[in-house]
Design a protein around this motif. Sequence first.
Motif, PDB file in Angstrom:
ATOM      1  N   UNK A  62     107.039  13.505  89.643  1.00 27.58           N
ATOM      2  CA  UNK A  62     108.218  12.923  90.284  1.00 27.58           C
ATOM      3  C   UNK A  62     109.518  13.210  89.545  1.00 27.58           C
ATOM      4  N   UNK A  63     109.450  13.855  88.385  1.00 33.33           N
ATOM      5  CA  UNK A  63     110.667  14.219  87.654  1.00 33.33           C
ATOM      6  C   UNK A  63     110.564  15.679  87.218  1.00 33.33           C
ATOM      7  N   UNK A  64     111.712  16.256  86.894  1.00 36.03           N
ATOM      8  CA  UNK A  64     111.745  17.668  86.509  1.00 36.03           C
ATOM      9  C   UNK A  64     110.899  17.935  85.270  1.00 36.03           C
ATOM     10  N   UNK A  65     110.949  17.041  84.290  1.00 32.77           N
ATOM     11  CA  UNK A  65     110.185  17.294  83.063  1.00 32.77           C
ATOM     12  C   UNK A  65     108.688  17.234  83.309  1.00 32.77           C
ATOM     13  N   UNK A  66     108.244  16.369  84.227  1.00 35.66           N
ATOM     14  CA  UNK A  66     106.816  16.307  84.541  1.00 35.66           C
ATOM     15  C   UNK A  66     106.370  17.545  85.308  1.00 35.66           C
ATOM     16  N   UNK A  67     107.189  17.991  86.258  1.00 37.36           N
ATOM     17  CA  UNK A  67     106.849  19.221  86.988  1.00 37.36           C
ATOM     18  C   UNK A  67     106.832  20.413  86.038  1.00 37.36           C
ATOM     19  N   UNK A  68     107.763  20.434  85.102  1.00 36.83           N
ATOM     20  CA  UNK A  68     107.796  21.504  84.112  1.00 36.83           C
ATOM     21  C   UNK A  68     106.524  21.476  83.262  1.00 36.83           C
ATOM     22  N   UNK A  69     106.115  20.296  82.854  1.00 38.90           N
ATOM     23  CA  UNK A  69     104.893  20.173  82.064  1.00 38.90           C
ATOM     24  C   UNK A  69     103.672  20.684  82.810  1.00 38.90           C
ATOM     25  N   UNK A  70     103.595  20.367  84.106  1.00 38.27           N
ATOM     26  CA  UNK A  70     102.469  20.848  84.917  1.00 38.27           C
ATOM     27  C   UNK A  70     102.476  22.365  85.022  1.00 38.27           C
ATOM     28  N   UNK A  71     103.647  22.960  85.137  1.00 41.95           N
ATOM     29  CA  UNK A  71     103.747  24.416  85.238  1.00 41.95           C
ATOM     30  C   UNK A  71     103.421  25.090  83.902  1.00 41.95           C
ATOM     31  N   UNK A  72     103.800  24.448  82.802  1.00 37.84           N
ATOM     32  CA  UNK A  72     103.445  24.979  81.485  1.00 37.84           C
ATOM     33  C   UNK A  72     101.936  24.978  81.315  1.00 37.84           C
ATOM     34  N   UNK A  73     101.284  23.886  81.713  1.00 38.79           N
ATOM     35  CA  UNK A  73      99.824  23.824  81.638  1.00 38.79           C
ATOM     36  C   UNK A  73      99.191  24.950  82.444  1.00 38.79           C
ATOM     37  N   UNK A  74      99.721  25.188  83.641  1.00 42.70           N
ATOM     38  CA  UNK A  74      99.183  26.260  84.482  1.00 42.70           C
ATOM     39  C   UNK A  74      99.375  27.624  83.830  1.00 42.70           C
ATOM     40  N   UNK A  75     100.526  27.825  83.212  1.00 43.52           N
ATOM     41  CA  UNK A  75     100.807  29.095  82.531  1.00 43.52           C
ATOM     42  C   UNK A  75      99.845  29.303  81.360  1.00 43.52           C
TER      43      UNK A  75
END
Length: 443
Positions: A359-372
């Motif tokens: 629900x926030x930019x930092x959480x979405x960023x964290x999810x994308x980092x995990x995927x990377x």
Amino acid sequence: MNSGNGRSAMRFMSEGGVVVLLEESHDVPLVDVCLILRTGATSDPLQKSGLTRMLARMVRMGTRRRQGKEIESMISGLGGRLSIEVSPSTVALQGTVIQKNVEAFVGLLGDLISRPALRTTDLGYIKRETESDLVAARENDELLAARAFRSTLFSGHPYARSAVGCSQEIRRLSRKDLQNHHASHYVSGNLIIGLGGALDRGEAERLVSEKLSVLPNGVGPQSTVPKTKSRSGRRIVLVDKPGRTQTQMQIGTLGGSIFDEDRFALAIANTAFGGMFSSRLTEEVRGKRGWSYGASSALQLGRRRDAWSMWTHPSSEDLVACARLQLELLESWVERGIKRSEMQFAKNFLINSHCFDVDTADKRLGARIDAELLELPGDAHLQYAKRIRSVRLADCNEAVQRRIDPNNLVIAVVASAPQVIDSLAKLPNVRSVEVVPSESVFE
């Protein structure tokens, strides 16, 4: 990828070949900065456990030009905050700063990772602080149970190590060890840069080029973590804490990995079994019998098969009965699975709670980092609800039977050993009982 409301997600490569992830959002005038190393505590050399964490702490202690106190003052003065987290597979420097000061903040982070002072005096301080952390951990019964559980379940494997390390090996770490580890791991090819919040791609590219292209070129050490193997039989490790009337107990075995096709099915099944306040395990242990205020199960998903476990903290008087019940519930779960109603409730819980994970930019960023890091599709977090909905009841129950073995378990207990050892040894199919003094767990 554009999601409206001034939000977009991008991935690009810096001139130095570093992967950069941008999660743009202008909802608030803040910028999140994440510098992630692709290697973590499992890369600690043998006999040098805790080295990765020690180095990360030392990075925070200042550069060749600035002492640690000056660094902390600068971060506060810029309206920022910075944390460092070490996991088995990553080191993460995660910061947030007000938008107008992002350039100075990112420049400071670039200096920290590329030119840490690694002073001998700071090393002595961090060693003493780490020793204090370990002393405190020995007084935390939950941490003792968790440490005894993992060290027994993964005996001889890097997953058995603690990121904090152990006292004897920490004392032997030298400044040269830190310098060598920094030279090997803090290189451009081992770095992922994540930027989120109030900046666009042009600003992100300029920041990376001017402030974060500071690490030497190179590829970090390749992961050599071997496959995990199950321990045969039911093994009890009893951490002796004299005078304890309350216990801590963790029972578990190998679960799954992030790369398993059935990981969503296993997650749903685990949630139904012990992942919610209304789950089967919680209801039977806490609701009906009142043996433990907390009763839950957890599924950890790593690059290799990680742990699945149940956690309770019954009184010494109720310990054996509680353990016996948990073993019966586990066997029933594996043999008979979950019901359709339980599956649907667990699905709804996971889908609804996932909203708060993105629900926030930092959480979405964290999810994308995990995927990377895991080489998953960059939009994996956006497909989560769809993947959960697509799981069938048969998928859940087959995943449990395939991944969870109730015959090969570790039962870690923190208790006063003389009070419980004889009755614990009589639990069904126990192969061995090992008693460990509490003061030796983190040695």
